[in-house]
Each structure stands twice: as C-alpha cells, then as structure tokens.
Scaffold this active site. Structure first.
Site, short mmCIF file in Angstrom:
data_model
loop_
_atom_site.label_atom_id
_atom_site.label_comp_id
_atom_site.label_asym_id
_atom_site.label_seq_id
_atom_site.Cartn_x
_atom_site.Cartn_y
_atom_site.Cartn_z
N TYR A 1 6.89 13.76 -22.01
CA TYR A 1 7.56 14.79 -21.21
C TYR A 1 8.93 15.12 -21.81
N ALA B 1 11.59 10.01 -2.14
CA ALA B 1 12.04 10.35 -0.79
C ALA B 1 11.17 9.64 0.25
N ALA C 1 0.85 -1.20 0.00
CA ALA C 1 0.00 0.00 0.00
C ALA C 1 0.87 1.24 0.00
N ALA C 2 0.58 2.15 -0.92
CA ALA C 2 1.38 3.38 -1.02
C ALA C 2 0.69 4.34 -1.97
N HIS D 1 12.92 15.56 -13.22
CA HIS D 1 12.73 14.28 -13.91
C HIS D 1 14.01 13.43 -13.92
N THR E 1 10.97 0.48 -4.37
CA THR E 1 11.18 0.88 -5.75
C THR E 1 12.65 1.17 -6.05
N ASP E 2 13.02 1.10 -7.32
CA ASP E 2 14.39 1.45 -7.71
C ASP E 2 14.64 2.96 -7.63
N GLU E 3 13.54 3.74 -7.52
CA GLU E 3 13.72 5.21 -7.55
C GLU E 3 14.46 5.73 -6.32
N LYS F 1 9.49 6.82 -0.21
CA LYS F 1 9.77 5.37 -0.25
C LYS F 1 11.12 5.08 0.42
N ASN G 1 11.79 6.68 -23.30
CA ASN G 1 10.33 6.85 -23.36
C ASN G 1 9.82 6.99 -24.79
N TYR H 1 8.06 11.45 -4.05
CA TYR H 1 7.67 10.03 -4.01
C TYR H 1 8.85 9.16 -3.57
P1 NAD Z 1 -1.06 1.60 -6.97
O1 NAD Z 1 -1.11 3.07 -6.79
O2 NAD Z 1 -1.62 1.00 -8.20
O3 NAD Z 1 -1.82 0.89 -5.74
C1 NAD Z 1 -1.64 1.31 -4.42
C2 NAD Z 1 -2.73 0.62 -3.58
O4 NAD Z 1 -2.53 1.04 -2.23
C3 NAD Z 1 -4.16 1.03 -3.97
O5 NAD Z 1 -4.98 -0.09 -4.02
C4 NAD Z 1 -4.58 1.98 -2.86
O6 NAD Z 1 -5.98 1.97 -2.63
C5 NAD Z 1 -3.79 1.43 -1.67
N1 NAD Z 1 -3.56 2.44 -0.66
C6 NAD Z 1 -3.08 3.71 -0.85
N2 NAD Z 1 -3.05 4.38 0.31
C7 NAD Z 1 -3.49 3.51 1.26
C8 NAD Z 1 -3.69 3.60 2.67
N3 NAD Z 1 -3.43 4.74 3.32
N4 NAD Z 1 -4.12 2.51 3.33
C9 NAD Z 1 -4.39 1.35 2.67
N5 NAD Z 1 -4.27 1.21 1.34
C10 NAD Z 1 -3.81 2.28 0.64
O7 NAD Z 1 0.45 1.19 -6.75
P2 NAD Z 1 1.34 0.10 -7.51
O8 NAD Z 1 1.88 0.70 -8.73
O9 NAD Z 1 0.59 -1.17 -7.56
O10 NAD Z 1 2.56 -0.03 -6.47
C11 NAD Z 1 2.44 -0.91 -5.35
C12 NAD Z 1 3.71 -0.82 -4.54
O11 NAD Z 1 4.83 -1.19 -5.33
C13 NAD Z 1 4.02 0.58 -4.01
O12 NAD Z 1 4.56 0.45 -2.72
C14 NAD Z 1 5.04 1.12 -4.98
O13 NAD Z 1 5.89 2.06 -4.35
C15 NAD Z 1 5.80 -0.14 -5.34
N6 NAD Z 1 6.42 -0.16 -6.68
C16 NAD Z 1 5.69 0.16 -7.80
C17 NAD Z 1 6.28 0.06 -9.06
C18 NAD Z 1 5.50 0.38 -10.32
O14 NAD Z 1 6.10 0.38 -11.40
N7 NAD Z 1 4.20 0.62 -10.27
C19 NAD Z 1 7.61 -0.35 -9.16
C20 NAD Z 1 8.32 -0.64 -8.00
C21 NAD Z 1 7.71 -0.57 -6.76
O1 DAU Z 2 10.79 2.85 -11.22
C1 DAU Z 2 9.71 2.37 -10.48
C2 DAU Z 2 8.62 3.41 -10.43
O2 DAU Z 2 8.01 3.44 -11.72
C3 DAU Z 2 7.57 3.13 -9.35
O3 DAU Z 2 8.17 3.17 -8.10
C4 DAU Z 2 6.43 4.16 -9.45
O4 DAU Z 2 5.43 3.84 -8.51
C5 DAU Z 2 5.85 4.11 -10.84
O5 DAU Z 2 4.84 5.08 -10.98
C6 DAU Z 2 6.95 4.34 -11.88
O6 DAU Z 2 7.44 5.71 -11.83
P1 DAU Z 2 7.77 6.54 -13.17
O7 DAU Z 2 7.72 7.96 -12.84
O8 DAU Z 2 8.97 6.01 -13.85
O9 DAU Z 2 6.47 6.08 -14.06
P2 DAU Z 2 5.48 6.92 -15.00
O10 DAU Z 2 4.64 5.91 -15.71
O11 DAU Z 2 4.81 8.03 -14.29
O12 DAU Z 2 6.49 7.57 -16.06
C7 DAU Z 2 7.36 6.75 -16.84
C8 DAU Z 2 8.19 7.68 -17.68
O13 DAU Z 2 7.36 8.30 -18.67
C9 DAU Z 2 8.83 8.81 -16.92
O14 DAU Z 2 10.11 9.08 -17.46
C10 DAU Z 2 7.89 10.00 -17.16
C11 DAU Z 2 7.36 9.73 -18.55
N1 DAU Z 2 5.98 10.18 -18.82
C12 DAU Z 2 5.01 9.83 -17.93
C13 DAU Z 2 3.70 10.21 -18.16
C14 DAU Z 2 2.61 9.84 -17.16
C15 DAU Z 2 5.68 10.88 -19.97
O15 DAU Z 2 6.57 11.18 -20.79
N2 DAU Z 2 4.38 11.26 -20.18
C16 DAU Z 2 3.37 10.96 -19.32
O16 DAU Z 2 2.21 11.36 -19.56
#
Ligand code: NAD
Ligand code: DAU
Length: 349
Positions: A214, A159, A83-84, A291, A131-133, A161, A256, A157
């Site tokens: 972007y 920071a 959850a995040a 970015h 996350t790798d960020e 994590k 991208n 974000y």
């Molecule tokens: P997401 O935003 O799709 O889902 C987050 C979920 O957490 C949602 O279902 C939301 O309702 C729940 N949530 C948010 N705040 C809450 C709270 N206060 N209490 C209980 N539930 C809450 O996120 P995601 O992309 O599935 O990412 C999941 C996890 O993996 C996160 O911790 C994120 O940092 C990490 N992560 C994501 C990516 C990615 O590419 N999406 C990559 C690496 C790590």
């Molecule tokens: O690296 C892992 C992370 O990846 C996770 O921890 C985050 O939860 C997840 O959201 C993701 O972060 P990014 O910022 O990399 O993902 P996003 O899809 O927002 O953007 C991917 C790249 O695309 C980034 O360089 C920004 C760019 N972008 C994004 C959007 C939404 C665009 O150019 N246009 C867009 O409209």
C-alpha cells in the site's frame, strides 16, 4: 475444575491462547466460544480438539439471549474476550459489521457476565483483548504508546475497538465488574489469515503472484510473535491488577517495505529460487484510506510489574512462520479455497 470462557478461539490469536490454556492448565476447563465466521477455523485447534479439558461451543456474541443462557448455565470463573472483526480493510468497506460484533457483542458479553456473576462478582474476571490501534498514529519517531496515551482511533475498526474498551471500563466503574484490558501491537505467526500483510505476502510469493504494497510501503508496525502475545495474556489473566490496562508490544518496528523485502529474501532462500525473484513481484498499489503511519508500543509496565518480555527475535520468528506456512500448505489451500468451512459446517451447522 475452573471453567474459563475464551471467545474467538478459532481465530488466529484466540487459537494460540486456547492451546496454551488447555495445555498449561489441566485444572481449567476451557470453553471456546466462536461463531466460525470467515476468520474462524477449527483446523487451527486440531491438535487439542480431543483434550478432556476442552469444549467447543458454536455461538454468536451478537446473540444476547444465547450468551445469557450460556453464562447462566455454566459457572465460568473468567472470560477472555477475543472474538471480533479484526481486519482494517474490511472495516473500511463495512463499518457496521464492526459496530455489531465489536461493540454490541462486547456489551452483550459484559451484560451476560454481570447477570451470571451478580452474587459473587468480585470472585470473577473479565479480560478484554484489545489493540494498539485505539491510540491512533504516531509521527515523532521518539514517541511510543503508553497505557496513559489518549485514545484517538482513526479507522472504523479501531473506533469499534476503542468503543468496546470504553464499555469495559464503564462496567468496571459503574457496576464494579472486575476487568482487565490489554492493548497489543501487530501479531504474526502460524494460522494467521492470509488477508493480513505477512501471510498474504507469504502466500503470494509461494504462488508467484503480485505483492501489493500500500502506498510507498513507509507505514511502520511493531510486530510480535503470536505465542508471545498468548503468554502475555496468560500472565495478565493470572497476575494483572483488576481495573488496569497493560500494553503489549514487540519493541520491533518495521517499515512495511523493509519487512516485505526481508520476507522476500527468506522465501527465495527457502524455496531455492534465484535471489531477487520474490522482490520482482512487489507492486505498489493505492494506499489504504486513512492509513495510520506508525504504531509503536511501550510495554515497560508489563515488563517491570509482571516480568513479561518478548522471547523471539524478529528474523527467528519470521523464519519459523515461513517454515510453518511451507509445511502446512494444505491449511493455506483450505483457507484460500474456502474448503475449511465445509467440514465444520457439516458438524456444527
Ligand atoms: P481473527 O479475525 O483471526 O479471529 C476472530 C475470531 O472471532 C474468529 O474465530 C471469528 O470466527 C470469531 N468471531 C467473529 N465474530 C464473532 C461473533 N459475532 N461471535 C463469536 N465469534 C466471532 O482475529 P485475531 O487477529 O485473532 O484477533 C483476535 C483479537 O485480538 C481481536 O479482538 C483483535 O481486535 C485483537 N488484536 C489483534 C491483533 C492482531 O495483530 N491480529 C493485535 C492486537 C489485538
Ligand atoms: O496493530 C494491531 C492491529 O494489527 C490489529 O488490531 C488488527 O486486528 C490487525 O489486523 C493489524 O492491523 P494492520 O492494519 O496493521 O494489519 P494488516 O496486516 O492489515 O496491515 C499491516 C500493514 O501492511 C499496514 O500498514 C497495511 C499494510 N498492507 C496490508 C495489506 C493487507 C499492505 O501494504 N498491503 C496489504 O496487502
């Protein structure tokens, strides 16, 4: 039956993790704790919602009393914490929401686990999904993030994590909380919320809307199919060493703009549109503040120690993802119209 608590299970990655655990482990009872924020969608789990080893709990990790009670009442063997608040752009406009959920929420969960597990702490596991960020950005194309790379978060974000990762490690060191952490690269696949790059582009191509790239589209991300991430979490949960960190990545870097061009080509073919139709929708927009240029994970440790590797080539995974969105337009319509909230609000308040 061992009870496992998965937080954030109604979100993108969490729903794939919940499905995997419910289906693969009939000897576990999976509790999915989710606040159903804008990112939470129980439609993601329709196929398993009636499973006898699955229970949904609506609740907020920022509510410490609620968490203390939940963990005191249920003898959870382990917690898998996803959850995040997850979207970087939202963290730029509202940083505090990320501190509250990602930092305070994680500490609340650690505290609740510590209290509930105090008599047999070592027999439990707290798995924190990160996350790798947290490692910052890379400039040298030959450099990769290792588990030993210093933290250098650069967005609100990342920071938040990074802070949550530090708390998890601090609880391991100070209170001997049995923890494991994984740091994963960008995921993609079904049920990805259409505010993120790939599903946003798919949605906009379907609707013939502008594709907002972007800056110059030169930023690089390392993409991993979400089911491969769920499998990695399963592997680490069962075989990872307590106190350790594992990097998870796709070894699959894309600029991208190149990714968007590939998506345009796949979508034109799938939609039977003239070649170049989708590409003509590309619009360069103001860059994201701060970015990060490039993320790239070295996942050697996970491969050599636990035998995990990504299973899908990118083009195959992207095609599967596009097919899923084309076959599930109702899911996308419900999310973009906000209708997905109404049904579950009636059920869960
Ligand atoms: P997401 O935003 O799709 O889902 C987050 C979920 O957490 C949602 O279902 C939301 O309702 C729940 N949530 C948010 N705040 C809450 C709270 N206060 N209490 C209980 N539930 C809450 O996120 P995601 O992309 O599935 O990412 C999941 C996890 O993996 C996160 O911790 C994120 O940092 C990490 N992560 C994501 C990516 C990615 O590419 N999406 C990559 C690496 C790590
Ligand atoms: O690296 C892992 C992370 O990846 C996770 O921890 C985050 O939860 C997840 O959201 C993701 O972060 P990014 O910022 O990399 O993902 P996003 O899809 O927002 O953007 C991917 C790249 O695309 C980034 O360089 C920004 C760019 N972008 C994004 C959007 C939404 C665009 O150019 N246009 C867009 O409209």
């Amino acid at each position: 039956m061992k009870k496992i608590l998965i937080t954030g299970g109604a979100g993108f990655i969490g729903s794939h993790v919940v499905r995997r655990f419910v289906n693969q482990y009939p000897n576990y009872h999976i509790y999915n704790l989710d606040a159903l924020t804008y990112a939470g969608n129980l439609e993601n789990l329709r196929d398993i919602e009636d499973a006898t080893n699955y229970t949904f709990v609506k609740g907020d990790i920022t509510d410490a009393v609620f968490l203390d009670d939940l963990l005191a009442e249920n003898d959870f063997y382990g917690v898998i914490h996803l959850a995040a608040e997850s979207h970087v752009d939202r963290s730029i406009s509202d940083p505090l929401a990320f501190v509250v959920t990602n930092v305070i929420g994680t500490v609340n969960l650690l505290n609740a686990a510590r209290k509930a597990w105090k008599d047999d702490l070592a027999d439990h596991l707290f798995y924190h999904v990160s996350t790798d960020e947290v490692y910052g950005e890379l400039h040298d194309p030959n450099e990769f993030f290792l588990e030993t790379t210093s933290y250098d978060p650069r967005s609100p974000y990342s920071a938040s994590k990074a802070s949550s990762d530090h708390f998890v490690r601090a609880y391991h060191n100070t209170y001997k909380m049995p923890v494991v952490i994984s740091n994963c690269s960008n995921n993609y696949g079904p049920n990805h919320f259409p505010e993120k790059l790939i599903p946003l582009m798919i949605h906009n191509i379907m609707q013939k809307k502008p594709l907002p790239v972007y800056g110059k589209g030169e930023n690089v991300r390392d993409w991993l199919y979400v089911e491969d991430h769920a499998r990695a979490i399963d592997t680490i949960f069962h075989d990872g060493q307590v106190g350790e960190t594992y990097n998870i990545g796709g070894h699959n870097e894309w600029k991208n703009l190149d990714l968007v061009l590939l998506l345009c080509k796949i979508m034109d073919e799938k939609l039977g549109r003239e070649a170049g139709s989708a590409e003509s929708l590309i619009t360069y927009v103001t860059d994201r503040a701060g970015h990060d240029l490039r993320y790239a994970i070295d996942a050697t440790r996970l491969k050599t120690e636990l035998g995990w590797e990504p299973s899908l080539q990118f083009e195959e995974g992207l095609t599967k993802t596009v097919d899923w969105y084309l076959n599930n337009q109702a899911w996308l319509d419900n999310v973009t119209s906000g209708n997905y909230k109404k049904y579950y609000e009636e059920m869960y308040g």
